[in-house]
Design an enzyme around this catalytic site. Sequence first.
Site, PDB file in Angstrom:
ATOM      1  N   ILE A 214     -24.242   3.602  54.660  1.00  0.00           N
ATOM      2  CA  ILE A 214     -25.445   4.653  54.136  1.00  0.00           C
ATOM      3  C   ILE A 214     -26.554   4.287  55.293  1.00  0.00           C
ATOM      4  O   ILE A 214     -26.844   3.155  55.406  1.00  0.00           O
ATOM      5  CB  ILE A 214     -25.836   4.167  52.882  1.00  0.00           C
ATOM      6  CG1 ILE A 214     -24.669   4.759  52.094  1.00  0.00           C
ATOM      7  CG2 ILE A 214     -27.000   5.072  52.505  1.00  0.00           C
ATOM      8  CD1 ILE A 214     -25.034   4.191  50.388  1.00  0.00           C
TER       9      ILE A 214
ATOM     10  N   ASN B 184     -34.011   0.144  49.567  1.00  0.00           N
ATOM     11  CA  ASN B 184     -34.289  -0.976  48.376  1.00  0.00           C
ATOM     12  C   ASN B 184     -35.736  -1.449  48.779  1.00  0.00           C
ATOM     13  O   ASN B 184     -36.603  -1.549  47.703  1.00  0.00           O
ATOM     14  CB  ASN B 184     -33.655  -2.125  49.002  1.00  0.00           C
ATOM     15  CG  ASN B 184     -32.139  -2.191  48.523  1.00  0.00           C
ATOM     16  OD1 ASN B 184     -31.875  -1.518  47.343  1.00  0.00           O
ATOM     17  ND2 ASN B 184     -31.167  -2.609  49.242  1.00  0.00           N
TER      18      ASN B 184
ATOM     19  N   GLU C  72     -23.599  -1.633  51.960  1.00  0.00           N
ATOM     20  CA  GLU C  72     -23.732  -0.232  51.766  1.00  0.00           C
ATOM     21  C   GLU C  72     -22.522   0.398  52.537  1.00  0.00           C
ATOM     22  O   GLU C  72     -22.729   1.504  53.023  1.00  0.00           O
ATOM     23  CB  GLU C  72     -25.037   0.133  52.333  1.00  0.00           C
ATOM     24  CG  GLU C  72     -25.345   0.039  53.712  1.00  0.00           C
ATOM     25  CD  GLU C  72     -26.078  -1.291  53.980  1.00  0.00           C
ATOM     26  OE1 GLU C  72     -26.695  -1.615  54.784  1.00  0.00           O
ATOM     27  OE2 GLU C  72     -25.761  -2.377  52.731  1.00  0.00           O
TER      28      GLU C  72
END
Length: 545
Positions: free
Chosen positions: A278, A285, A320
């Site tokens: 990703i 975040n 991710e």
Amino acid sequence: MLNDKYKIMMCDRITETIQNWEQQNTVEEQEIYTFLHNLKGTAGSIGMEGLSEIAATKLEQLEEKSSKRWEKENWKAFLFQIEETVSFFEKNVKRGQTEENDLPFIKRSKQNNFILVIDDDIVFASYIKNILESKGFMVIVAHNGKRGLELIYELNPALVFLDIKLPDINGFSILENINKIKSNHMFVTIMSVDDSKGNRAKAYDLGALDFIKKPLDADILISYVRNRLVFKQALELSIMTDELTQLYNRKYMNTQLEFLMEQFEKRGEQFSIAIADIDFFKNINDTYGHIVGDEVLKGFSNLIMSAKREEDILFRFGGEEFVLVMPNTSKNTAFSIMERLRTIVGKQPFKGNEQSFNITFSSGIAEINHQNKHPKALIEQADQALYKAKTSGRNQTVLFTKEEQISKKQKLKLIVIDDVAIIRNLVTNYFNKLHVPEEFTMEVAAFENGVKFLESNWYEKNTKYIILLDGMMPQMDGMNVLKKIRKEYSSNDVIVSMLTGRNDEEYVLEALANGADDFIVKPFNIADVTNRMLQLANQLFLKAR
């Protein structure tokens, strides 16, 4: 070497002089002047130029014939750098601690055994840290709940020791937050003076593994940590699904790859894999919070699961990153599949803090052949293709080819910021001699003060940093340098260890409050510090995976 003999003699003489002065109430300024004058000439002659420069700078502040008398606290503070240099020299050069044959290897740890202690009693936390690190464990201390939660996100420790009473957040609130975000089966143990029935019941209800009453026995603590880490390892080996996304995990992926490779060997059944990452996940975040980040990971997993072909298998690779294994599929077909999935993901809105946003991903594809018939080799090829996709602009799919093979070494940079030249030189020389495996590159840099460091444009993308930062320096002290570092960079990429001659609780608390990951008290043993730095490097590389 001959010069080393005279360096040892000179350091012995300095130590003897200072010890004699400590027996007196005061010392005359002209004595200090004579001492520094001799030191300036001798140190420069035998190769200790840094010490000579310190003496020369101090001399400019004194009068040769002055009869002024200096109180002990004043001359001790005035000569602090010289005492610090001599102590460091005695610990590391005089005792022969820098023999090249003793230098360790940097290597990737297979398991993350970081232990996080969240406790505002810095004396107690330091005590725990020293006990466990004497047995080879790596311990990081957080002095309040906010910093504790940050380190949980950034370092993903194996075991967390958590006090109930903290200055900013109640320990039970932290425990609730940990349960929302924890991964890799993080174990949380409450440590508290108050072991009332209500507190114990609440701790267990909120997901704590254990409740230990303070004060504690050091031997029992060591055995406890060993027991829990062994149990954690056995638990992780027995579980095949990722805790957050409920996808199959990396261990099960390796099992499936081995099976498919056997089928390829026996029947020639082709398959391809893709690693998907990703894009700019850290920004998600940072902007929306880690809980939203977790929701994005789950949402991404659900999207791929609903859009992939029935025979394809999706795994969470780590962080991710995800791996899609596509049986009976050529790399060109796999490319078309990943492009279709990329379009679907790009159109799906996500929500965070009442805002809508979209995500993209990059992917790299590798196809099985007779040269890469091993899970590690196949993954490495897909990873290299992913690396090219990310460095070429992201939001794209790249096929691995031999012509496009990428050198993807993990970069580590160690930076020493200290105004004492001898300390800088010994540390940099020691680390420059370390044996570094082929998959890593390590660079060492040194700065004599924080201003030159900050003006150096020191940060580079795709590099991990460990900074040894002196607390007391001219122009800008280490604490202000630390604040500037933490404004820009997290412990994910930059770990800061404060070097200090001050072991008082207030200073250590301030350093931890401003984002220091560790503290080392001078004079230190360079071999011991090296082991700590290597453990920190291992952790950075584990997070980079």
